[in-house]
Design a protein around this motif. Structure first.
Motif, PDB file in Angstrom:
ATOM      1  N   PRO A   1      31.782  20.418 -12.687  1.00 50.09           N
ATOM      2  CA  PRO A   1      32.456  20.448 -13.984  1.00 50.09           C
ATOM      3  C   PRO A   1      33.731  21.298 -13.983  1.00 50.09           C
ATOM      4  CG  PRO A   1      30.379  21.656 -14.053  1.00 50.09           C
ATOM      5  CD  PRO A   1      30.471  21.080 -12.700  1.00 50.09           C
TER       6      PRO A   1
ATOM      7  N   ASP B   1      35.627  18.216 -18.610  1.00 49.97           N
ATOM      8  CA  ASP B   1      34.289  18.419 -19.168  1.00 49.97           C
ATOM      9  C   ASP B   1      34.321  19.304 -20.393  1.00 49.97           C
ATOM     10  OD1 ASP B   1      32.503  17.144 -17.076  1.00 49.97           O
ATOM     11  OD2 ASP B   1      33.896  18.354 -15.908  1.00 49.97           O
ATOM     12  N   LYS B   2      35.217  20.303 -20.340  1.00 47.00           N
ATOM     13  CA  LYS B   2      35.325  21.235 -21.457  1.00 47.00           C
ATOM     14  C   LYS B   2      36.786  21.581 -21.660  1.00 47.00           C
ATOM     15  CE  LYS B   2      32.092  24.042 -19.336  1.00 47.00           C
ATOM     16  NZ  LYS B   2      31.243  25.217 -19.136  1.00 47.00           N
TER      17      LYS B   2
ATOM     18  N   PHE C   1      33.629  16.631 -31.083  1.00 46.16           N
ATOM     19  CA  PHE C   1      33.290  16.519 -29.656  1.00 46.16           C
ATOM     20  C   PHE C   1      31.988  17.216 -29.269  1.00 46.16           C
ATOM     21  CE2 PHE C   1      37.977  16.619 -30.120  1.00 46.16           C
ATOM     22  CZ  PHE C   1      38.249  15.314 -29.743  1.00 46.16           C
ATOM     23  N   GLY C   2      31.437  18.029 -30.152  1.00 47.05           N
ATOM     24  CA  GLY C   2      30.209  18.767 -29.842  1.00 47.05           C
ATOM     25  C   GLY C   2      30.501  20.149 -29.289  1.00 47.05           C
TER      26      GLY C   2
ATOM     27  N   GLN D   1      29.175  21.685 -26.871  1.00 45.20           N
ATOM     28  CA  GLN D   1      29.047  21.852 -25.413  1.00 45.20           C
ATOM     29  C   GLN D   1      30.373  21.815 -24.678  1.00 45.20           C
ATOM     30  OE1 GLN D   1      28.391  18.899 -26.948  1.00 45.20           O
ATOM     31  NE2 GLN D   1      29.978  17.797 -25.848  1.00 45.20           N
TER      32      GLN D   1
ATOM     33  N   GLY E   1      30.759  26.604 -27.952  1.00 39.54           N
ATOM     34  CA  GLY E   1      29.642  26.535 -27.018  1.00 39.54           C
ATOM     35  C   GLY E   1      29.621  27.669 -26.020  1.00 39.54           C
ATOM     36  N   GLU E   2      30.764  28.342 -25.889  1.00 39.96           N
ATOM     37  CA  GLU E   2      30.881  29.364 -24.849  1.00 39.96           C
ATOM     38  C   GLU E   2      32.072  30.272 -25.178  1.00 39.96           C
ATOM     39  OE1 GLU E   2      29.952  28.646 -20.132  1.00 39.96           O
ATOM     40  OE2 GLU E   2      31.282  27.273 -21.134  1.00 39.96           O
TER      41      GLU E   2
ATOM     42  N   ILE F   1      25.423  32.596 -27.282  1.00 39.64           N
ATOM     43  CA  ILE F   1      26.017  31.537 -26.456  1.00 39.64           C
ATOM     44  C   ILE F   1      26.481  32.197 -25.151  1.00 39.64           C
ATOM     45  CG2 ILE F   1      26.687  30.012 -28.360  1.00 39.64           C
ATOM     46  CD1 ILE F   1      29.485  31.182 -28.311  1.00 39.64           C
ATOM     47  N   PRO F   2      26.649  31.393 -24.094  1.00 45.33           N
ATOM     48  CA  PRO F   2      27.047  31.992 -22.817  1.00 45.33           C
ATOM     49  C   PRO F   2      28.397  32.707 -22.890  1.00 45.33           C
ATOM     50  CG  PRO F   2      26.265  29.741 -22.502  1.00 45.33           C
ATOM     51  CD  PRO F   2      26.378  29.951 -23.980  1.00 45.33           C
TER      52      PRO F   2
END
Lengths: 194, 251
Positions: free
Chosen positions: B76, B98-99, B120-121, B123, B166-167, B196-197
């Protein structure tokens, strides 16, 4: 071999297309019912939110078509979750192929789970040649619990289904297209062994 | 068990890597796709591409680069730098990223995070935060750390999480470039604060710095640039040593 990636407007499918190309095959993106039904292998991708993805499937009638497919179908990430009976994400019903309710990870772990984790307890030819405890890449906030349909498990605060199988339907929670050589091998198995 | 991630960061200008790279086995040290493929092979868990171009052609060049990276590598990757709209993100994700990572644009208009997450969510939405200590408290800085704000790092991190990111990619401007180690106190506080990470960035100089940021900084991932580009640390060696220290890594 005719490989179709179901295109229903949910998420990034370019990476899956590229991963298949690196294996020496071509995949087409399609939302055409005939084209999907006539494929040798069907890939059902998905990223994003479950209830809106289900709404897109219903709007195109694909929610009725997918459960009736007879050829091997591989759901990836949200694709796998949508193949289950329901999802807690947006409280939506799924396609009902797997008799499982997808639920959110507890607050005892960081959500989403992002990164590389191990799969264990692997079954079926989808994992042919893959050693137990291989690393795969995951990004998800919701998970499918264990069931008789589980063909691989992973551990993130609890043990959950990393892959599912029932008849011709396969689902993987991880992203084989992003899981380095292990992921390529799993995709290759789906395309050439299953 | 979920492993700790090692993330090399490549600075991109007009489709080429900038800052030096010292890979003897590279045909062309400026080609990001070639460099990305080498890192993927050496065991990098993820890659970050940070675009620092300021040209009008930027969007098109970056989208083309993303396409070629996605075509080539099977791990990723995240793309950041000057992303400020739903449309920007859409183009990058469609080309295979991916991100995406957003920074100043999120501080200027925090609703952007909600809009991106809705479309997009969570993640795929990383919020990058650059901060440094001003009179003992961590303040968010903009434009690559050049412009100070009055915003507190921890308040902003909490807001970012609540808006659905998400991060978090946290760079300490005090540590960046020093090679003296990551900002582990602030990282540990951040990691406890949000669920979250958190990716640690800024200060990597030795293998022990990575061990420290995973153990003491409670980081979920660690990002670095020059120590990898100049081969001061080999990813394989790093991961082997982390494993010996009892830190879960993918080998």
């Amino acid at each position: 071999m005719k490989i179709v990636i179901i295109d229903y407007g949910a998420g990034n499918i370019q990476s899956i297309k590229f991963a298949i190309k690196r294996l020496g095959f071509e995949a087409v993106l399609s939302h055409d019912v005939m084209e999907i039904q006539n494929a040798d292998k069907v890939i059902f991708p998905g990223v994003g939110e479950a209830s809106s993805a289900m709404a897109k499937l219903r709007a195109s009638g694909l929610d009725k078509i997918i459960p009736q497919l007879k050829q091997p179908v591989l759901g990836i990430c949200l694709g796998m979750q949508l193949m289950c009976k329901s999802s807690e994400e947006g409280n939506t019903l799924g396609l009902g192929i797997f008799d499982l309710d997808v639920v959110k990870f507890p607050k005892t772990v960081k959500v989403p789970q992002i990164g590389w984790n191990q799969i264990t307890g692997i079954k079926t030819d989808l994992f042919k040649g893959i050693p137990d405890k291989s690393y795969i890449y995951l990004v998800h906030s919701f998970y499918a619990p264990l069931d008789v349909e589980t063909i691989a498990t992973s551990d993130y605060g609890l043990i959950y289904s990393a892959a599912l199988q029932k008849d011709n339907f396969f689902g993987v929670q991880f992203h084989p297209e992003k899981s380095s050589d292990v992921g390529s091998e799993i995709l290759k198995n789906f395309l050439t062994v299953i | 068990m979920l492993t700790k991630r090692i993330i090399p960061c490549l600075d991109i200008k007009d489709g080429r890597t900038v800052k030096g790279v010292n890979f003897v086995d590279l045909r062309d040290a400026g080609d990001p796709v070639e460099l990305a493929a080498i890192y993927a092979k050496e065991g990098a868990d993820e890659l970050v591409f940070l675009d620092i171009s300021a040209t009008e052609e930027k969007r098109k060049t970056l989208a083309e680069l993303v396409y070629h990276v996605a075509e080539t590598i099977n791990i990723p990757f995240t793309v950041g730098g000057g992303i400020s709209s739903v449309e920007d993100v859409d183009i990058l994700l469609k080309n295979g990223a991916d991100k995406v990572s957003i920074n100043s644009s999120a501080v200027k208009r925090p609703e952007l995070i909600n809009e991106l997450v809705a479309k997009f969510g969570s993640q795929c939405i990383v919020v990058a935060i650059d901060a440094k200590q001003v009179n003992g408290s961590w303040k968010v800085h903009l434009v690559g750390g050049k412009v100070p704000t009055e915003i507190d790092l921890f308040d902003w991190a909490k807001e970012v999480e609540e808006r659905g990111a998400g991060e978090i990619l946290f760079t300490s401007m005090d540590h960046d470039g020093t090679k003296n180690g990551f900002a582990n106190d602030a990282l540990a506080k951040l990691s406890d604060l949000v669920n979250i990470p958190v990716i640690a960035s800024g200060g990597a100089g030795s293998v022990s710095h990575f061990t420290d940021t995973f153990k003491n900084g409670k980081a979920d991932a660690a990002l670095a640039a020059s120590v990898f580009h100049f081969k001061e640390i080999e990813i394989n060696d790093l991961k082997n040593e982390l494993k010996e220290e009892g830190i879960p890594v993918r080998i």
